[in-house]
Write a protein that holds these residues in place. Sequence first.
Motif, short mmCIF file in Angstrom:
data_model
loop_
_atom_site.label_atom_id
_atom_site.label_comp_id
_atom_site.label_asym_id
_atom_site.label_seq_id
_atom_site.Cartn_x
_atom_site.Cartn_y
_atom_site.Cartn_z
N GLY A 261 0.82 -1.21 0.00
CA GLY A 261 0.00 0.00 0.00
C GLY A 261 0.85 1.25 0.00
N GLY A 262 0.27 2.32 -0.52
CA GLY A 262 0.99 3.58 -0.58
C GLY A 262 0.03 4.75 -0.35
N PHE A 263 -1.12 4.70 -1.05
CA PHE A 263 -2.16 5.72 -0.92
C PHE A 263 -1.63 7.13 -1.18
CE2 PHE A 263 -3.21 2.17 1.95
CZ PHE A 263 -4.24 1.64 1.18
N GLY A 517 -1.11 -2.80 -4.84
CA GLY A 517 -2.41 -3.23 -4.29
C GLY A 517 -3.54 -3.13 -5.30
N GLN A 518 -3.27 -2.64 -6.50
CA GLN A 518 -4.35 -2.35 -7.45
C GLN A 518 -4.66 -3.49 -8.41
OE1 GLN A 518 -1.73 -0.35 -6.87
NE2 GLN A 518 -2.46 1.68 -6.34
N GLY A 519 -3.91 -4.59 -8.35
CA GLY A 519 -4.26 -5.75 -9.18
C GLY A 519 -3.89 -5.62 -10.64
N HIS A 520 -2.80 -4.90 -10.94
CA HIS A 520 -2.43 -4.70 -12.35
C HIS A 520 -2.09 -6.00 -13.06
CE1 HIS A 520 -1.13 -0.22 -11.69
NE2 HIS A 520 -2.39 -0.45 -11.40
N GLU A 521 -1.48 -6.96 -12.34
CA GLU A 521 -1.07 -8.19 -13.03
C GLU A 521 -2.31 -8.87 -13.62
OE1 GLU A 521 1.51 -10.63 -10.62
OE2 GLU A 521 2.73 -8.89 -10.09
N ARG A 559 -4.13 6.61 -12.82
CA ARG A 559 -3.67 6.76 -14.20
C ARG A 559 -3.32 5.44 -14.85
NH1 ARG A 559 1.69 6.67 -15.27
NH2 ARG A 559 1.53 8.39 -16.74
N SER A 560 -3.15 4.39 -14.04
CA SER A 560 -2.52 3.19 -14.58
C SER A 560 -3.36 2.56 -15.68
CB SER A 560 -2.24 2.19 -13.46
OG SER A 560 -1.39 2.79 -12.52
N LEU A 561 -4.67 2.46 -15.47
CA LEU A 561 -5.48 1.87 -16.54
C LEU A 561 -5.68 2.85 -17.71
CD1 LEU A 561 -7.15 -0.35 -17.79
CD2 LEU A 561 -9.12 0.47 -16.50
N GLY A 677 -16.46 4.25 -16.71
CA GLY A 677 -16.46 3.77 -18.09
C GLY A 677 -16.50 2.26 -18.11
N VAL A 678 -15.88 1.69 -19.12
CA VAL A 678 -15.84 0.23 -19.24
C VAL A 678 -15.01 -0.33 -18.08
CG1 VAL A 678 -14.96 -1.68 -20.65
CG2 VAL A 678 -16.11 0.28 -21.73
N GLN A 679 -15.52 -1.33 -17.41
CA GLN A 679 -14.78 -1.93 -16.30
C GLN A 679 -14.00 -3.13 -16.83
OE1 GLN A 679 -17.28 -2.77 -12.95
NE2 GLN A 679 -17.94 -0.64 -12.76
N GLY A 687 -13.39 -3.58 -5.35
CA GLY A 687 -12.40 -3.53 -4.26
C GLY A 687 -11.83 -2.13 -4.12
N GLN A 688 -11.53 -1.51 -5.25
CA GLN A 688 -10.98 -0.15 -5.23
C GLN A 688 -11.99 0.83 -4.64
OE1 GLN A 688 -7.83 1.17 -6.16
NE2 GLN A 688 -7.36 -0.98 -5.93
N VAL A 689 -13.24 0.73 -5.08
CA VAL A 689 -14.26 1.67 -4.58
C VAL A 689 -14.49 1.43 -3.09
CG1 VAL A 689 -16.66 2.41 -4.75
CG2 VAL A 689 -15.37 1.90 -6.84
N GLY A 750 -10.25 5.89 -14.89
CA GLY A 750 -9.66 5.34 -13.66
C GLY A 750 -10.68 5.25 -12.54
N VAL A 751 -10.33 4.49 -11.51
CA VAL A 751 -11.27 4.34 -10.39
C VAL A 751 -10.57 4.30 -9.02
CG1 VAL A 751 -11.38 1.80 -10.13
CG2 VAL A 751 -13.46 3.18 -9.85
N GLY A 752 -9.23 4.32 -9.03
CA GLY A 752 -8.50 4.10 -7.77
C GLY A 752 -8.78 5.10 -6.68
#
Length: 806
Positions: A261-263, A517-521, A559-561, A677-679, A687-689, A750-752
Motif C-alpha cells: 500500500g501507498g495511498f 495493491g491495485q491488481g495490475h497483473e 492513471r494506470s489503466l 467507463g468500461v470496467q 475492491g478499489q471503490v 480510472g477508479v483508484g
Amino acid sequence: MTVIDEKTTQAPSGVIGQRLLRKEDPILLTGEAVFTNDMKVPGALYMAVLRSPYAHAKILSVDTSAAASIPGVAAVYSGADLTDLWTAPMPCAWPVTEDMKNPAHYPIASDTVHYVGDGVAVVLAETDAIAHDAIEAIDVQYEALEAVTDLEDALSDRVVLHEELGTNSSYTWPLLIEEEEGQVQRAFDNAAFSVNERYVQQRLIPMAMEPRAVVAVPQPFGGDMTLYTSTQIPHVLKVMIAVTLGFPEHQLRVVAPAVGGGFGAKLNVYAEELLCLALAQKHGGPVRWNETRSENTMATTQGRGQIQDIELAADTDGKLTAIRVRLIADMGGYLQLLTPGVPILGAFLYGGVYDLPKAYDFSCTGVFTTMTPTDAYRGAGRPEATYAIERAMDALAREVGIDPLELRRRNFIATEKYPYEAFTGLVYDSGDHDKAASIATEMVDYAALREKQVTQNVDGSTKRLGVGVSTYFEMCGLAPSRVLSSLNYSAGGWEAATVRILPTSKVQVVTGTSPHGQGHETAWSMIVADKLGIDPADVDVLHSDTAIAPLGMDTYGSRSLPVGGVAIGMACDQVIEKAKQIAAHQMEASADDLEFAGGVFTVAGSPDKEMPLAAVAFEAFTAHDLPDGLEPNLEAQVTYDPPNFSWPFGTHICVVEVDTETGDVEVLKYVAVDDCGVQVNPLIVEGQVHGGVIQGLAQALFEEATYDSHGNLQTSTMTEYLVPGSGDVPPITLGHSVTPSPTNALGVKGVGEAGTIGSAPAVINAVVDALTGLGVTNVPMPASPLNVWNAMQSAQSNTSSNGGQQ
Ligand code: MCN
C-alpha cells in the motif's frame, strides 16, 4: 458487506468485464510475497535515524562519541558530517509559480529542524537493534524556537520559520476565469441566493499497511547500485536520485518489491532513500533501513491540511452563477516532491458536476508550518475540492429551500452536452449524472427516507435520521503531458508498454506502472487476453524494476489503466498487425482479407484457411519464412500520451442516525454508484471503490492527525489515530453505470481514488442533515461524538441568543 445490484451490473463480453480473482493475491495472502524488509542481504549495515523531538529548533551541537563507541556500531553521522554528499537539495517537482519559495531541504538537518521527526543524525550498525540503541546515545543540544501549527497564525508571519525566505508563505496561485471582467463580483451582487462557508480539511496520516523500507546494494564492480524501496514510483525516483545525488542514471537500478500500500504517501523521494544510497556508496557495502510505525506517522508525508473558504452565487432557481474559493494549504515543514501542487489539482474540480458559467475565482496560498510535510494522499486535492463544493451545495439547498438532490439535478451538466468544455477550459470526456443519481436514489429508496425523516426527526427525538448526497467528478489518469506542463509540473504523463509473444505463444507484458495493491497483473493480463484471444493465465506482467521495465511514469492519480492499460491495448494491436503480415504470407492471402478473432486468423471467403496466433508466434521466432523485410519475433512497444484526462463520476448517498444524547453517529446505509467507463475487472473495481469509500468515511468520522501548540504529534500511535477496523465499517452497497470514455480505445476511466472523492461529503452532509432541525449547519471532520456534541451545543446557544429563532 458489498452487495452488487444486478440491475446495474455490466454484462461481460470477452475477457474484459469478467470478475476474475486477482492472480497476484495467493502469494500475498499466504505470506510468500517478498517486501523490501524481507530482502536477505548479507553484510548489510542497518541504518537508524535520530529524529528531532522539537518542532522548531536550532541544532547547537551533536555529540556522536558515545554512540560511536557502542560495539556493533559502524558509523554515526550528524547532518553537518554529511553535507558533502548532496549535490542538490531534495527535489520538489512542482514549482507551481515562478516565485514559489522553497527552502533548501537536505536529507538530514544540520542547522535548524522544522518538524518533530526531522532527521538530525544517523547510525549504521550491524543490527537494527544496535542501530536503534545507538541513536539513543547521541547527545544533541537544541535551542528551542517557537512552533507554529495554526495556518492563519503561520500566514501572519508572526514567527518566520525559514529565516532565509523572510515569510511563511510559499506561493499564492490564482485562477480567475470570467467571460467578462468583473463577472464573479456581479454574480454575487445580483445573486438571488448565496452561501459563504468555511470548511477545514484535517490532516490525515496515510497509514499504509507496510511502512517504508529501503535497501541499497552496491554491485561489486563498476559502480552500479540497486536500490530496493517500498515506493509507488521506481522510475520517477531513479531520475530524481540522478538529479539530486548526481548518481549516474544508467548505473542505477530501482526495484519496488511487493509494496504493502501507498495511498499517495509512497509517491515521493524520501530522505531515507537518499541516505541509504549515499551511505552505501560511501561505505562500499549494502545499507538498509526499515521504518517503525511511529516513525511512519511523523516522517512519512501526511495528507489534506487545508482551510477552505467557498462562496456560491445562484439565481432564483438555485442555478449556480459563480463560485469563489480561497484556500490556505498547509505545506508542513518543507516542500516534498509534489507538496505545492496537491491543492492546485483540486482547483479544477470546485465546480463539481455542475454547468457553471465562466465565473470562477480561485486562489490558494501554500504556507509553511512546523508539522510533517504534506503531500499526495488518495485523491490529492480532488477529495478536498469535492468536499467543499458538495457541502456548499447542501448549504445552498437549505438557502433555496429545496431538496439537496433536486438542487444538484437543476445544476447537472446535461448528458447531451458531452464532451463538455468546462469553465476551466478542460474538456470533460463523458458523463450521465442523472443516471448515476437515479440508480443511487433507487438503491437507497430516497423518497421513503425523506418521508421517514418527517416522522422520526420530531421535537424531542434523540435518534435523528440524516441523508447525505454527494455527486462528484474526478480528474484522473494523470496525463496528458502538455496540460501538466501548463501547470508547471516537471514531468510528463505518458506511459510505456511492451507486449512480447514468446515462441511457445505465452505472452510477456512489460509495463511502466508500479502496482502496490491495485491488481495490475490481473487487469493487464485480461486486456492482453481479450485482445489476443488467449487465456489470461498465459500472460506474465513484468513491472516495478527499472532494469526490466526501463521506461515508465509509475502509479498514482488513477492513471494506470487509462494511460498504462490503454498503452498495453495499443501494443497488442500492433502485435496483431505484425502477426497478420506473417499469417497472410503463410496462408498465401492478402493481409487485407484476414480477420482475427478468438486467437485465430481466418481468410474472408475461405473458411478452410486459418492460422492460430500460436503458430504465427513460432513462425516469427524461427524466422524461416517471413515476408520480405519483416523483422523476426512478435513484439511491440508503445509510449502513450493521452489527449485528455479521464473523468469518472458518480453519486454517493449515506444514511446515518445521530444520537443527540451522545453525539454518536451510526451509518445505517452507504450506497456508492460510480461510473468509470468500461470496467476491465468489476471485482477489482469494487475492491478499489470499497477501499476508497472506507478511507473517505474514515476522514469523515474517525481520523485526524492532531498537534499540540508545541508541534508535538498527539496521534503517533493507532490508539490515538483512529484507523477504522472492519467492525467500524458499515454496510456498503455498490452500484454503477457505464459511460465509456470516448478518448481511449478501451473506453475506460480510472477508479483508484473515486471512492475517497465521493464519500466524505456524503457522510458529513448526512450528519448535518440529521441535525438541521436543531439548527446545526456544520459539523467539522471527523464527526466524532465530541465534535457532533459541540456542534449541537453551539447551535443551541445560537438559537437561544436569537430568541429561539433558528
Ligand atoms: N480498473 C478496472 N476498470 C476500470 C478502472 C479501473 O478494472 N474502468 C482496475 C484497473 O485495471 C486497476 C485498478 O482498477 O487494476 C485501479 O486502476 P486505476 O484507477 O487506473 O488506478 P491506479 O492503478 O493508477 O492506482 C492508483 C490509485 C491511487 S491514486 C491510490 S492513492 C490508491 C489506489 O489506486 N492507492 C491504493 N488504490 C489502492 N489500492 C490499494 N490496495 N493500495 C493502495 O495504496
